[in-house]
Design a protein around this motif. Structure first.
Motif, PDB file in Angstrom:
ATOM      1  N   ARG A   3       5.397 -14.064  -3.962  1.00 34.15           N
ATOM      2  CA  ARG A   3       4.724 -13.270  -4.991  1.00 34.15           C
ATOM      3  C   ARG A   3       3.625 -14.097  -5.628  1.00 34.15           C
ATOM      4  NH1 ARG A   3       7.750 -10.710 -10.338  1.00 34.15           N
ATOM      5  NH2 ARG A   3       5.869 -10.114 -11.469  1.00 34.15           N
ATOM      6  N   PHE A   4       2.498 -13.440  -5.995  1.00 34.76           N
ATOM      7  CA  PHE A   4       1.380 -14.136  -6.637  1.00 34.76           C
ATOM      8  C   PHE A   4       0.922 -13.346  -7.859  1.00 34.76           C
ATOM      9  CE2 PHE A   4       1.483 -16.043  -2.530  1.00 34.76           C
ATOM     10  CZ  PHE A   4       1.024 -17.337  -2.722  1.00 34.76           C
ATOM     11  N   GLY A   5       0.626 -14.092  -8.939  1.00 29.96           N
ATOM     12  CA  GLY A   5       0.182 -13.455 -10.156  1.00 29.96           C
ATOM     13  C   GLY A   5       1.245 -12.515 -10.698  1.00 29.96           C
ATOM     14  N   ASP A   6       0.796 -11.473 -11.371  1.00 30.07           N
ATOM     15  CA  ASP A   6       1.732 -10.498 -11.931  1.00 30.07           C
ATOM     16  C   ASP A   6       2.046  -9.367 -10.958  1.00 30.07           C
ATOM     17  OD1 ASP A   6       2.013 -11.731 -14.411  1.00 30.07           O
ATOM     18  OD2 ASP A   6       0.225 -10.749 -15.217  1.00 30.07           O
ATOM     19  N   ASP A   7       1.083  -9.070 -10.065  1.00 32.61           N
ATOM     20  CA  ASP A   7       1.195  -7.806  -9.341  1.00 32.61           C
ATOM     21  C   ASP A   7       0.849  -7.885  -7.868  1.00 32.61           C
ATOM     22  OD1 ASP A   7       1.932  -5.997 -11.523  1.00 32.61           O
ATOM     23  OD2 ASP A   7      -0.012  -6.533 -12.336  1.00 32.61           O
ATOM     24  N   MET A   8       1.262  -8.941  -7.172  1.00 34.23           N
ATOM     25  CA  MET A   8       1.109  -8.952  -5.715  1.00 34.23           C
ATOM     26  C   MET A   8       2.357  -9.530  -5.075  1.00 34.23           C
ATOM     27  SD  MET A   8      -2.007 -10.075  -3.282  1.00 34.23           S
ATOM     28  CE  MET A   8      -1.953  -9.540  -1.564  1.00 34.23           C
ATOM     29  N   TRP A   9       3.000  -8.715  -4.243  1.00 35.97           N
ATOM     30  CA  TRP A   9       4.224  -9.111  -3.553  1.00 35.97           C
ATOM     31  C   TRP A   9       4.011  -9.018  -2.044  1.00 35.97           C
ATOM     32  CZ3 TRP A   9       4.338  -6.421  -8.083  1.00 35.97           C
ATOM     33  CH2 TRP A   9       5.222  -6.830  -9.079  1.00 35.97           C
ATOM     34  N   PHE A  10       4.517 -10.007  -1.337  1.00 32.43           N
ATOM     35  CA  PHE A  10       4.650  -9.926   0.113  1.00 32.43           C
ATOM     36  C   PHE A  10       6.125  -9.614   0.407  1.00 32.43           C
ATOM     37  CE2 PHE A  10       1.017 -12.546  -0.727  1.00 32.43           C
ATOM     38  CZ  PHE A  10       0.094 -12.202   0.251  1.00 32.43           C
ATOM     39  N   CYS A  11       6.402  -8.853   1.476  1.00 33.13           N
ATOM     40  CA  CYS A  11       7.775  -8.410   1.789  1.00 33.13           C
ATOM     41  C   CYS A  11       8.350  -7.637   0.594  1.00 33.13           C
ATOM     42  CB  CYS A  11       8.679  -9.593   2.157  1.00 33.13           C
ATOM     43  SG  CYS A  11       8.027 -10.623   3.480  1.00 33.13           S
ATOM     44  N   TYR A  12       7.553  -6.715   0.084  1.00 35.34           N
ATOM     45  CA  TYR A  12       7.905  -5.956  -1.117  1.00 35.34           C
ATOM     46  C   TYR A  12       9.167  -5.132  -0.898  1.00 35.34           C
ATOM     47  CZ  TYR A  12       7.262  -2.771  -5.086  1.00 35.34           C
ATOM     48  OH  TYR A  12       7.435  -2.042  -6.240  1.00 35.34           O
ATOM     49  N   ASN A  13      10.104  -5.214  -1.867  1.00 36.41           N
ATOM     50  CA  ASN A  13      11.373  -4.479  -1.787  1.00 36.41           C
ATOM     51  C   ASN A  13      12.139  -4.780  -0.500  1.00 36.41           C
ATOM     52  OD1 ASN A  13      11.365  -3.293  -4.277  1.00 36.41           O
ATOM     53  ND2 ASN A  13      10.514  -1.341  -3.575  1.00 36.41           N
ATOM     54  N   ASN A  14      12.013  -6.023  -0.019  1.00 34.30           N
ATOM     55  CA  ASN A  14      12.692  -6.473   1.198  1.00 34.30           C
ATOM     56  C   ASN A  14      12.317  -5.633   2.420  1.00 34.30           C
ATOM     57  OD1 ASN A  14      14.041  -8.530  -0.176  1.00 34.30           O
ATOM     58  ND2 ASN A  14      15.757  -7.189  -0.699  1.00 34.30           N
ATOM     59  N   CYS A  15      11.045  -5.193   2.436  1.00 32.72           N
ATOM     60  CA  CYS A  15      10.535  -4.394   3.547  1.00 32.72           C
ATOM     61  C   CYS A  15       9.291  -5.046   4.141  1.00 32.72           C
ATOM     62  CB  CYS A  15      10.197  -2.978   3.083  1.00 32.72           C
ATOM     63  SG  CYS A  15      11.615  -2.044   2.493  1.00 32.72           S
ATOM     64  N   ALA A  16       8.881  -4.559   5.312  1.00 34.60           N
ATOM     65  CA  ALA A  16       7.702  -5.093   5.982  1.00 34.60           C
ATOM     66  C   ALA A  16       6.448  -4.462   5.390  1.00 34.60           C
ATOM     67  CB  ALA A  16       7.784  -4.833   7.482  1.00 34.60           C
ATOM     68  N   GLN A  17       6.195  -4.785   4.144  1.00 36.93           N
ATOM     69  CA  GLN A  17       5.005  -4.259   3.490  1.00 36.93           C
ATOM     70  C   GLN A  17       4.583  -5.170   2.350  1.00 36.93           C
ATOM     71  OE1 GLN A  17       6.497  -0.387   2.198  1.00 36.93           O
ATOM     72  NE2 GLN A  17       6.622  -1.121   0.090  1.00 36.93           N
ATOM     73  N   VAL A  18       3.329  -4.998   1.938  1.00 36.05           N
ATOM     74  CA  VAL A  18       2.782  -5.740   0.812  1.00 36.05           C
ATOM     75  C   VAL A  18       2.490  -4.741  -0.297  1.00 36.05           C
ATOM     76  CG1 VAL A  18       0.398  -5.536   1.647  1.00 36.05           C
ATOM     77  CG2 VAL A  18       0.987  -7.395   0.099  1.00 36.05           C
ATOM     78  N   TYR A  19       2.606  -5.204  -1.530  1.00 35.39           N
ATOM     79  CA  TYR A  19       2.253  -4.350  -2.674  1.00 35.39           C
ATOM     80  C   TYR A  19       1.282  -5.125  -3.557  1.00 35.39           C
ATOM     81  CZ  TYR A  19       2.412  -1.922  -7.125  1.00 35.39           C
ATOM     82  OH  TYR A  19       2.056  -1.268  -8.275  1.00 35.39           O
ATOM     83  N   CYS A  20       0.229  -4.446  -3.984  1.00 36.81           N
ATOM     84  CA  CYS A  20      -0.747  -5.107  -4.859  1.00 36.81           C
ATOM     85  C   CYS A  20      -1.337  -4.093  -5.818  1.00 36.81           C
ATOM     86  CB  CYS A  20      -1.858  -5.754  -4.031  1.00 36.81           C
ATOM     87  SG  CYS A  20      -3.094  -6.622  -5.024  1.00 36.81           S
ATOM     88  N   ASN A  21      -1.425  -4.503  -7.079  1.00 32.60           N
ATOM     89  CA  ASN A  21      -2.072  -3.694  -8.102  1.00 32.60           C
ATOM     90  C   ASN A  21      -3.045  -4.614  -8.842  1.00 32.60           C
ATOM     91  OD1 ASN A  21      -2.775  -1.734  -9.955  1.00 32.60           O
ATOM     92  ND2 ASN A  21      -1.009  -2.147 -11.273  1.00 32.60           N
ATOM     93  N   PRO A  22      -4.275  -4.796  -8.292  1.00 37.45           N
ATOM     94  CA  PRO A  22      -5.185  -5.812  -8.836  1.00 37.45           C
ATOM     95  C   PRO A  22      -5.452  -5.701 -10.324  1.00 37.45           C
ATOM     96  CG  PRO A  22      -6.007  -4.949  -6.768  1.00 37.45           C
ATOM     97  CD  PRO A  22      -4.861  -4.079  -7.174  1.00 37.45           C
ATOM     98  N   GLY A  23      -5.767  -4.505 -10.804  1.00 37.64           N
ATOM     99  CA  GLY A  23      -6.087  -4.371 -12.227  1.00 37.64           C
ATOM    100  C   GLY A  23      -7.165  -5.351 -12.641  1.00 37.64           C
ATOM    101  N   ASN A  24      -6.919  -6.084 -13.738  1.00 37.44           N
ATOM    102  CA  ASN A  24      -7.873  -7.081 -14.207  1.00 37.44           C
ATOM    103  C   ASN A  24      -7.481  -8.496 -13.805  1.00 37.44           C
ATOM    104  OD1 ASN A  24      -9.478  -5.157 -15.592  1.00 37.44           O
ATOM    105  ND2 ASN A  24      -7.975  -5.144 -17.259  1.00 37.44           N
ATOM    106  N   ALA A  25      -6.420  -8.635 -12.997  1.00 35.60           N
ATOM    107  CA  ALA A  25      -5.892  -9.960 -12.692  1.00 35.60           C
ATOM    108  C   ALA A  25      -6.618 -10.645 -11.548  1.00 35.60           C
ATOM    109  CB  ALA A  25      -4.401  -9.861 -12.368  1.00 35.60           C
TER     110      ALA A  25
END
Length: 452
Positions: A115-137
């Motif tokens: 995980r990086f910063g507040d809102d970027m996950w690799f292997c999100y929810n223990n699945c083969a996917q990434v999640y990112c919500n850039p916003g102002n970060a």
């Protein structure tokens, strides 16, 4: 169980080394082998020191993030000013610092996957996917990062360590050819002295030096001046403070000897680039300087760019002689990787303006001896050093010029006497600037003697 082999191809690995420098990568975790679960990731990657995550999306993007701090599942936020995110797409890799609303928080060190910063996950929810919500970060959008496709075909984590002998990796043969002889120095000096611009109305080239505070712009002038004076000089103020020592726009003519003829180029020194938007050299001032408007000894004001119009005295008529003919970005080799994103953005803006005007651009990498122990031992090792080659490649990618436009040099700093190797590197840099300016003149259309 599948074999634990890297999915990175040679080109992608080269781009990653451009960002990381001279390091060794050891593959710790491969999601397709060990599973996409946070538990599997931490079992392989906790307390391994610096690591880099590399993810592969179904849209063909290769991207990830680097952190210099351990994963340890402490449940605490981890500050890491060296952390960054990246994408290895063509033509050059792009990277973004990890900044949150709370500063340099690299991640929450919890039990989840990388995980990086507040809102970027690799292997999100223990699945083969990434999640990112850039916003102002983050200074990027998801299309730039991974093509807006959250599904991953692979996720890898590598342990990052310095090369076994830092800065000692040697190429089998020099990656640039150069002669280290007194005869070569004499040839270079004579070539510079007798140079004449391709356009007869231009008597002296104007070379504009731009770079971060403390990179060595003023020191470069002092070093060139020293060579032609025959002894070490310090005409221009130089130093290593956090804010720019140079406050004025200075145009320096160099003479061959104390009473010699003026050399056919002028070095234009500028205030240092700084990270804050209202500090250091203004982008608008650079445009004015390129177009020949700013006079010698003009005092820079970051809050108010130079205005050419004068209500009392009309602006003088400008010709090609007044215009800048080559832009030189001066960068500290030791700080290329750690260049603040705001400074890099300013360099990108400057490059775009120079490109629009057709002005050739060169990068000078200074302080090579401080960056590489091999070069510190013997300056003649500069083109045998794998580390310096890596830094040249990285500077090329960050500034957006070809590798052939990046020239490593060593300015005179603590020396009391001139040194052959120093002189040859510095004179070679000047020779390239003159050649690039000639390319500019050669490409000019008829009637190009007027300033745009």
């Amino acid at each position: 169980m599948a074999s634990l082999t890297s999915k990175l191809n040679e080109q992608q690995l080269s781009r990653l080394y451009t960002l990381l420098g001279e390091v060794e990568l050891n593959l710790l975790y491969k999601a397709s082998v060990h599973g996409y679960a946070g538990q599997a990731f931490h079992q392989r990657c906790d307390r391994q020191g610096p690591t880099v995550v590399v993810a592969y999306s179904y849209s063909g993007y290769v991207f990830g993030g680097y952190t210099s701090k351990d994963y340890a599942q402490t449940g605490q936020y981890i500050d890491d000013e060296k952390a960054f995110l990246f994408s290895l797409q063509d033509p050059t890799p792009v990277w973004f610092r990890v900044m949150t609303a709370h500063g340099a928080r690299a991640r929450l060190d919890d039990a989840s996957g990388p995980r990086f910063g507040d809102d970027m996950w690799f292997c999100y929810n223990n699945c083969a996917q990434v999640y990112c919500n850039p916003g102002n970060a983050y200074m990027f959008n998801t299309a730039t990062m991974y093509g807006n496709n959250q599904q991953l075909i692979e996720c890898e984590v590598y342990k990052v360590t310095e090369a076994s002998v830092p800065g000692k990796s040697v190429e089998k043969k020099p990656w640039r050819n150069i002669l280290w002889t007194a005869e070569r120095r004499a040839e270079l000096m004579e070539s510079v002295k007798t140079y004449k611009p391709l356009i007869s109305t231009v008597k002296q080239l104007r070379i504009l030096m731009i770079g971060p505070v403390g990179a060595g712009k003023s020191s470069f002038f002092n070093s060139i001046n020293s060579i032609f004076c025959g002894h070490v000089t310090s005409k221009a103020m130089s130093g290593s403070l956090d804010s720019s020592i140079t406050k004025q726009y200075r145009t320096y003519t160099i003479r061959a000897g104390n009473e010699g003829v003026a050399l056919p180029f002028i070095l234009c020194d500028t205030m240092g680039l700084e990270e804050a938007s209202e500090a250091g050299l203004s982008i608008d001032d650079i445009s004015s300087a390129i177009n020949g408007h700013i006079p010698d000894r003009y005092k820079f004001n970051p809050a108010a760019p130079y205005e050419a119009e004068d209500e009392v005295k009309p602006p003088r008529s400008l010709t090609l002689q007044d215009k800048v003919h080559c832009v030189v970005y001066v960068l500290d080799t030791c700080k290329v990787t750690l260049m603040p994103s705001k400074v890099e953005e300013k360099l990108t803006a400057i490059r775009k303006r120079a490109n629009l005007l057709g002005i050739p651009q060169i990068v000078l990498l200074t302080k090579v001896d401080e960056a590489c122990p091999l070069v510190e031992e013997d300056l003649q090792n500069i083109y045998l050093s794998s580390y310096i080659k890596t830094k040249v490649r990285e500077a090329s990618a960050r500034v957006g010029v070809s590798m052939s436009s990046v020239i490593p040099v060593k300015n005179y700093s603590h020396e009391l006497e001139l040194e052959l190797e120093c002189d040859i590197l510095l004179l070679t840099a000047i020779q390239q600037m003159l050649r690039f300016a000639d390319n500019y003149f050669d490409d000019m259309s008829p009637g190009g003697d007027n300033v745009v």
